[in-house]
Design an enzyme around this catalytic site. Structure first.
Site, PDB file in Angstrom:
ATOM      1  N   CYS A  68       0.808  -1.224   0.000  1.00 15.29           N
ATOM      2  CA  CYS A  68       0.000   0.000   0.000  1.00 15.29           C
ATOM      3  C   CYS A  68       0.837   1.268   0.000  1.00 15.29           C
ATOM      4  O   CYS A  68       0.537   2.229  -0.708  1.00 15.29           O
ATOM      5  CB  CYS A  68      -0.976   0.008   1.173  1.00 15.29           C
ATOM      6  SG  CYS A  68      -0.251   0.488   2.768  1.00 15.29           S
ATOM      7  N   GLY A 104      -0.327   1.845  15.209  1.00 19.30           N
ATOM      8  CA  GLY A 104       0.539   2.590  14.304  1.00 19.30           C
ATOM      9  C   GLY A 104      -0.168   2.929  13.005  1.00 19.30           C
ATOM     10  O   GLY A 104      -1.064   2.206  12.551  1.00 19.30           O
ATOM     11  N   ILE A 106      -0.208   2.614   9.552  1.00 12.99           N
ATOM     12  CA  ILE A 106       0.500   1.707   8.646  1.00 12.99           C
ATOM     13  C   ILE A 106      -0.098   1.669   7.246  1.00 12.99           C
ATOM     14  O   ILE A 106       0.345   0.880   6.413  1.00 12.99           O
ATOM     15  CB  ILE A 106       0.539   0.277   9.225  1.00 12.99           C
ATOM     16  CG1 ILE A 106      -0.881  -0.251   9.457  1.00 12.99           C
ATOM     17  CG2 ILE A 106       1.348   0.242  10.520  1.00 12.99           C
ATOM     18  CD1 ILE A 106      -0.922  -1.708   9.903  1.00 12.99           C
ATOM     19  N   HIS A 107      -1.094   2.513   6.976  1.00 12.39           N
ATOM     20  CA  HIS A 107      -1.742   2.476   5.664  1.00 12.39           C
ATOM     21  C   HIS A 107      -1.794   3.876   5.064  1.00 12.39           C
ATOM     22  O   HIS A 107      -2.236   4.820   5.722  1.00 12.39           O
ATOM     23  CB  HIS A 107      -3.156   1.906   5.794  1.00 12.39           C
ATOM     24  CG  HIS A 107      -3.815   1.611   4.489  1.00 12.39           C
ATOM     25  ND1 HIS A 107      -3.258   0.787   3.530  1.00 12.39           N
ATOM     26  CD2 HIS A 107      -4.995   2.031   3.968  1.00 12.39           C
ATOM     27  CE1 HIS A 107      -4.068   0.709   2.492  1.00 12.39           C
ATOM     28  NE2 HIS A 107      -5.122   1.467   2.728  1.00 12.39           N
ATOM     29  N   ASP A 122      -8.006   4.414  -2.921  1.00 15.42           N
ATOM     30  CA  ASP A 122      -7.066   3.490  -2.286  1.00 15.42           C
ATOM     31  C   ASP A 122      -6.810   2.311  -3.214  1.00 15.42           C
ATOM     32  O   ASP A 122      -7.655   1.443  -3.384  1.00 15.42           O
ATOM     33  CB  ASP A 122      -7.646   3.011  -0.949  1.00 15.42           C
ATOM     34  CG  ASP A 122      -6.720   2.078  -0.194  1.00 15.42           C
ATOM     35  OD1 ASP A 122      -5.635   1.756  -0.715  1.00 15.42           O
ATOM     36  OD2 ASP A 122      -7.087   1.664   0.919  1.00 15.42           O
ATOM     37  N   SER A 214       5.746  -9.756  14.049  1.00 18.11           N
ATOM     38  CA  SER A 214       4.282  -9.717  14.111  1.00 18.11           C
ATOM     39  C   SER A 214       3.652  -9.184  12.822  1.00 18.11           C
ATOM     40  O   SER A 214       2.427  -9.071  12.725  1.00 18.11           O
ATOM     41  CB  SER A 214       3.818  -8.859  15.291  1.00 18.11           C
ATOM     42  OG  SER A 214       4.258  -7.520  15.141  1.00 18.11           O
ATOM     43  N   SER A 287      -2.752 -14.646  10.802  1.00 19.03           N
ATOM     44  CA  SER A 287      -4.046 -14.587  10.122  1.00 19.03           C
ATOM     45  C   SER A 287      -3.990 -13.646   8.919  1.00 19.03           C
ATOM     46  O   SER A 287      -3.496 -12.520   9.009  1.00 19.03           O
ATOM     47  CB  SER A 287      -5.119 -14.112  11.105  1.00 19.03           C
ATOM     48  OG  SER A 287      -6.351 -13.925  10.454  1.00 19.03           O
TER      49      SER A 287
END
Length: 290
Positions: A68, A104, A106-107, A122, A214, A287
Site C-alpha cells: 500500500c 501505528g 501503517i496504511h 485506495d 508480528s 491470520s
C-alpha cells in the site's frame, strides 16, 4: 520520472486534461488491474523502498507491483502530477484477530477533491477488500461497487471504512474451511482522519512492516491483482481466483495449490510480473484472508 511512462505502464490512453470523477475512476481502475498488490521483494531477500524514484523504478520500469505505501504513493504522485487536487492521508488497519485498529499508522490513503466533493482513493488494500471506484467521503451512505458495498462512517474526527460482502461459493470441498477465506459478511477495514500527511510519516511503518515478527508481510508472500471479473491472489503456494457475483449475491472462489516450480510461470501469466531474484514462497501462521 515521466508521467507518460506511468500511463503507459497502466495502459491508460484516454485524455489527461479532464480532471473529473469519470477520469479519476478510469485512471484508478487501470492501475489496480495492472499493478499488483504484492510484497514479493521481502521474500526475494530485498527491501521494500519508500523513495518515490525507487518505487517508480520498481513499478513502472521493472513492471512490478508493491504494497500500500508504494502503490498509493505512486498513485498520489501520478494524480497530483496530472493536476488533481490531492491529499495524502494515513490509516489504521483493523485486525480481526484482536478486534482492534492498529496503534501505528501503517496504511497510506489518497484523498481527491473534485468540485468541492472529497473522495477516498485506495489502490493498495488488495484481495477482495479492494475498492474499484473512489468512495465519496459521506458518513453512513452505502456505496455499492462490483466487489462489495463500501460504507464510510464518521465518529468525532475519525472516519471508518467498512465493507458489506457477499456470500461465497467454494466448489472444492477441500478448501471450504480454508483459513484464507473471509467468513464475515460485515467487515471493518480501517480508520483514518483528514489530517494531511507526508511520506516521511510512513517511514517507521515501512520499516516495521518488513522487519517485525508480528507483521503478516514478513510471515507470508503475497500477490494480488484485480481483473475485470474479480481478483487473483497468491499467498505462499495457494492460488485463488474470485469471480464477483457469479450468481445472485454470491462470489465464486476457486483454489489451486501450486508447486514451487509453477510459481514463476503463474506470476508471469496471471500477474504479469517477473522477479529478478529467487522467491521463497511463504505462508506462515499469522491470520490473513483473501
Amino acid at each position: 520520472m515521466d508521467i507518460e511512462a506511468y500511463y503507459q505502464r497502466i495502459g491508460y490512453k484516454n485524455p489527461r486534461n479532464k480532471l473529473d470523477l469519470e477520469s479519476l475512476t478510469d485512471i484508478f481502475q487501470h492501475q489496480i488491474r495492472t499493478v499488483p498488490y504484492e510484497n514479493l521483494s521481502i521474500h526475494c531477500g530485498e527491501s521494500m523502498e519508500l523513495d518515490l524514484e525507487a518505487i517508480f523504478d520498481q513499478i513502472v520500469r521493472r513492471n512490478r507491483g508493491g504494497w500500500c505505501l508504494q502503490v498509493n504513493y505512486l498513485l498520489y504522485w501520478a494524480l497530483t502530477t496530472t493536476g488533481f487536487e490531492t491529499t495524502m492521508l494515513g490509516g489504521f488497519v483493523y485486525g480481526s484477530n484482536n478486534d482492534k485498529y492498529s496503534t501505528g499508522m501503517i496504511h497510506l490513503i489518497v484523498q481527491v477533491t473534485i468540485n468541492g466533493r472529497n473522495y477516498i482513493v485506495d489502490a493498495g488494500f488488495g484481495r477482495s477488500y479492494q475498492m474499484w471506484q473512489p468512495v465519496e467521503l459521506i458518513s453512513g451512505k452505502d456505496q455499492p461497487q462490483v466487489p462489495s458495498i463500501f460504507r464510510l462512517r464518521e465518529e468525532g474526527e475519525t472516519w471508518y471504512l467498512d465493507q458489506i460482502r457477499r456470500q461465497q461459493h467454494v466448489p472444492d470441498q477441500e478448501f471450504l474451511n480454508s483459513e484464507l477465506l473471509e467468513k464475515k459478511i460485515y467487515q471493518k477495514l480501517y480508520c483514518f482522519t483528514l489530517q494531511p500527511r507526508t511520506i516521511e510519516e510512513f517511514e517507521s511503518a515501512n520499516t516495521y512492516l518488513q522487519e517485525s515478527p508480528s507483521s503478516v508481510f514478513l510471515d507470508k508472500s503475497i500477490c494480488s491483482l484485480q481483473t475485470p471479473e474479480g481478483v487473483h491472489c497468491l499467498v505462499g503456494l495457494t492460488l485463488t481466483s474470485r469471480t464477483y457475483n457469479y450468481k445472485e449475491n454470491t462470489d465464486l472462489v476457486e483454489f489451486k495449490v501450486l508447486t514451487e516450480e509453477e510459481v514463476e510461470g503463474v506470476l508471469k501469466t496471471i500477474f504479469n510480473i517477473s522477479l529478478g531474484k529467487k522467491l521463497v514462497s511463504k505462508n506462515g501462521h499469522l491470520s490473513f484472508t483473501i
